[in-house]
Structures are given as C-alpha cells and as structure tokens.
Design an enzyme around this catalytic site. Structure first.
Site, short mmCIF file in Angstrom:
data_model
loop_
_atom_site.label_atom_id
_atom_site.label_comp_id
_atom_site.label_asym_id
_atom_site.label_seq_id
_atom_site.Cartn_x
_atom_site.Cartn_y
_atom_site.Cartn_z
CB ALA A 16 46.51 87.86 133.48
CB VAL A 17 43.54 84.29 135.96
CG1 VAL A 17 42.69 83.03 136.13
CG2 VAL A 17 45.02 83.95 136.11
NE ARG A 102 46.70 77.57 145.07
CZ ARG A 102 47.56 78.39 144.46
NH1 ARG A 102 48.81 78.50 144.90
NH2 ARG A 102 47.18 79.09 143.41
CB CYS A 131 50.18 77.98 137.18
SG CYS A 131 51.25 79.21 137.94
CG HIS A 251 54.42 78.26 134.09
ND1 HIS A 251 54.61 79.56 133.68
CD2 HIS A 251 53.80 78.35 135.30
CE1 HIS A 251 54.13 80.39 134.60
NE2 HIS A 251 53.62 79.68 135.60
O1 L14 Z 1 50.23 80.84 143.73
O2 L14 Z 1 54.07 85.05 139.85
O3 L14 Z 1 48.74 80.83 142.21
O4 L14 Z 1 53.82 83.58 138.31
C1 L14 Z 1 50.86 81.68 140.53
C2 L14 Z 1 51.60 82.63 139.66
C3 L14 Z 1 51.67 82.90 142.54
C4 L14 Z 1 52.45 83.83 141.63
C5 L14 Z 1 49.79 81.25 142.66
C6 L14 Z 1 53.60 83.99 139.43
C7 L14 Z 1 50.51 82.30 141.84
C8 L14 Z 1 52.79 83.13 140.35
#
Ligand code: L14
Length: 347
Positions: A16-17, A102, A131, A251
């Site tokens: 998706a990304v 991170r 996100c 979101h």
């Molecule tokens: O930490 O399920 O980058 O929507 C972001 C999307 C973790 C899961 C992350 C989801 C993800 C999240």
C-alpha cells in the site's frame, strides 16, 4: 548526485505504501537514475510502471543494495531489521517507514517541517515516524515555536489503509456482505495474526497494533514517544487513544493542547497555521468548512480545522487534524526526507 540522478531502491514496492512511493517519486520528478524494486519472494516477478517504463520486482536480499544511494523501506519491521543494516553497510542511506529503528537514539526520526536538521546526525539509517504522529507534529510545531507547548491529548480516527491492502479488502468485503444480508468474516483487523478479529465495516475499533503491558496499544505509545523525540521535548505531556474507523484513506485526529503563553485566542492560532509549512487551514464554521478524510485523501498537506479555545482552560485549545496516512503519513514524508538529504548535500 552521479550523472542524471540517484540509484533508488524501494523495498515493499508492491504494498500500500510502496506503490504510493513510486507515484510520489514520479509526481515530484525525483532525480532517479536507476530504480530497483524489491519485495518478498511472493511478490517478486511482478512488473510495475515507473515513468511509463516497466520495472520487474526482485526478491529483496543484501546484495541487491550494491550501488544503491537511497533505499526506501516499507515492508514491515522484520524486513527492515534484517535488511536496513545490510543496505547501510553497502553505502545506501536508508529511509525506513517501519517502527523498527524509530526510538533508537542513533537514528534520526524526521518530519522535515519540524526537525529537518536532525538529518545531519544520520549514520546510514533515518526513520520515518508513525503516520498519526507525523500529521499531528506538523500542525503543532508552529504553535509550539510561537507559544510553547506543555500538554497534548489526542484521539485518532484512523483509516484501514494503514494496516495494508488486505485490510482495505476486508473492509470492502464486510460492507458488501452486510448490505447483502450475508455473514461477516474478519481475519485481518484489528491486528494480523492475533487471536481475535473484529468487524471493521460499520464499526469503530479502539485497538491499533498490539497491547503494551500498561494498557496502551503500541500505536498509542508510538504517538507518545515519537512526538517527544521529534520535538526534542522529553518533558512534554502526551497521551493518545487510537481508534480504527471504516475509512479507506485519511487519518483524523481530535487534539487538545495546552500552550505556555496565556491570553492567546483562535485568531492567533489561525495566523500561525495559515503560514505554517505543510499545513492547510480549513476552518470556516460559517461555511461548514473543516477537514475530512474524503477531501484530504490524495493530497500531500496536513489539514487543520475546528480550532476552538477550551471553555475553562485559558491556555487550552482543541483542533481537528486530517491527512492522507499513506502520503504525508508515509510515502510523501519518506520522499520529502530524501529531498531534504539532497538539499542538505547529505547524499
Ligand atoms: O507504526 O495499522 O508505522 O494503521 C502505521 C500504520 C503501524 C500500523 C507504523 C496501522 C504503522 C498502523
């Protein structure tokens, strides 16, 4: 830059990304001299289009990073843990979209509008934040810079696309089944591989990612810890509640903040947000104008509206922040980091 541009690798290219990364690289006319698309063995062999040319997806492996300048990773935390150090070892700068690195103190966690200069500290791996965190800090940073920030309380309304293509399919199939009066099946959300799965269609699920021992989910803890790290404010008070909604992309967040300076009003915040980089103010109650996922999806900006002063707390403000989670929340922020690296002459 060598010749006409950079050798860019995208890991998780079919996801998706990953697919959004390709379209943003095209849209931004990023200087790509060579493109390597990598994936799991399952998706290898697929052909994707980039600038009108077919590129075959290859199975990711350490040696595929030989000669790569910039590697964009979005294939899940375990792939990043295994392969990002291999890519960095071979001289690539990794921009990792998973949560694997991170909170590593050696790894800059970057939102260019907020802490671009942290890129100077990189040692081969740069992390792209979560996100929900990204869109929130883009909106809050101009306010923090002007008035100081002491507290952030956020509730999210998150789209299913964050959980991947399978989660989108699950939401669509469940919606169809319900409208047809058929039985609803759930096997992906709230968390792939978990013991229980719940319906997302026509529902709201207060669980994103797995639970920590303190009662918070990992998604909530990511928002808490990453916000402090990006803003360089360990003392900032932050709490989060993350909820999944049956929305495909985008979101939304209801955010309450307390600033340090007293006597500020909505007009003051509007003024800051109107000129803030990456922010579009959509706040006209008289015209019923406010951000929504349906209008933010497909756009690169962070949209802010419903700015109100708290009725009781002079330093308290509420607002509604919406952005496309696959774009500013993931693919665009990653490519934007790559653009910053070029601008800062770090690649
Ligand atoms: O930490 O399920 O980058 O929507 C972001 C999307 C973790 C899961 C992350 C989801 C993800 C999240």
């Amino acid at each position: 830059m060598k010749g006409n541009g950079y050798h860019v690798a995208v890991v998780g290219a079919t996801g998706a990304v990953g697919t959004q990364m390709l379209s943003i690289l095209e849209q931004r006319q990023f200087p790509v001299e060579k493109l390597t698309l990598l994936s799991s063995a399952r998706s290898a062999g697929q052909k994707l289009l980039f600038n009108g040319a077919e590129v075959t997806v290859e199975e990711a492996a350490p040696e595929k990073f030989e000669g790569v300048d910039i590697a964009l990773f979005s294939a899940g935390g375990s792939v990043s843990k295994a392969l990002a150090p291999e890519a960095a070892k071979r001289g690539a700068i990794v921009i990792d979209n998973t949560s694997a690195f991170r909170m590593d103190p050696e790894v800059p966690l970057v939102v260019p509008e907020v802490n671009e200069s942290d890129l100077h500290q990189h040692k081969g791996i740069i992390a792209n934040p979560n996100c929900s965190t990204i869109q929130m800090v883009v909106a809050l940073e101009p306010i923090r810079q002007a008035y100081g920030l002491s507290k952030v309380l956020v509730s999210t309304y998150q789209a299913v696309s964050g959980a991947g293509v399978q989660a989108i399919t699950e939401m669509n199939e469940q919606s169809q089944a319900i409208l047809n009066g058929e039985e609803v099946k759930a096997s992906v959300l709230p968390v792939k591989g978990a013991d229980r799965h719940y319906q997302i269609a026509f529902n709201a699920v207060p669980q994103i990612d797995v639970f920590d021992t303190n009662g918070y989910t990992y998604e909530e803890m990511k928002m808490i810890n990453e916000t402090k790290k990006i803003m360089h404010m360990q003392e900032l008070k932050v709490s989060a509640t993350c909820v999944r909604l049956p929305v495909e992309n985008g979101h939304s967040e209801s955010v309450y903040i307390e600033v340090n300076e007293s006597g500020k009003n909505v007009a003051d915040l509007h003024e800051l947000l109107e000129t803030a980089p990456g922010v579009v103010l959509q706040d006209r109650p008289d015209e019923q104008l406010y951000p929504m996922p349906s209008t933010a999806a497909g756009k690169l900006d962070v949209f802010v509206g419903r700015v109100r002063k708290d009725p009781d707390e002079d330093n308290g403000f509420h607002m509604w922040i919406v952005s496309d989670n696959l774009l500013k929340g993931a693919a665009w922020n990653s490519v934007q980091i790559a653009e910053s690296l070029i601008k800062l002459k770090l690649v």
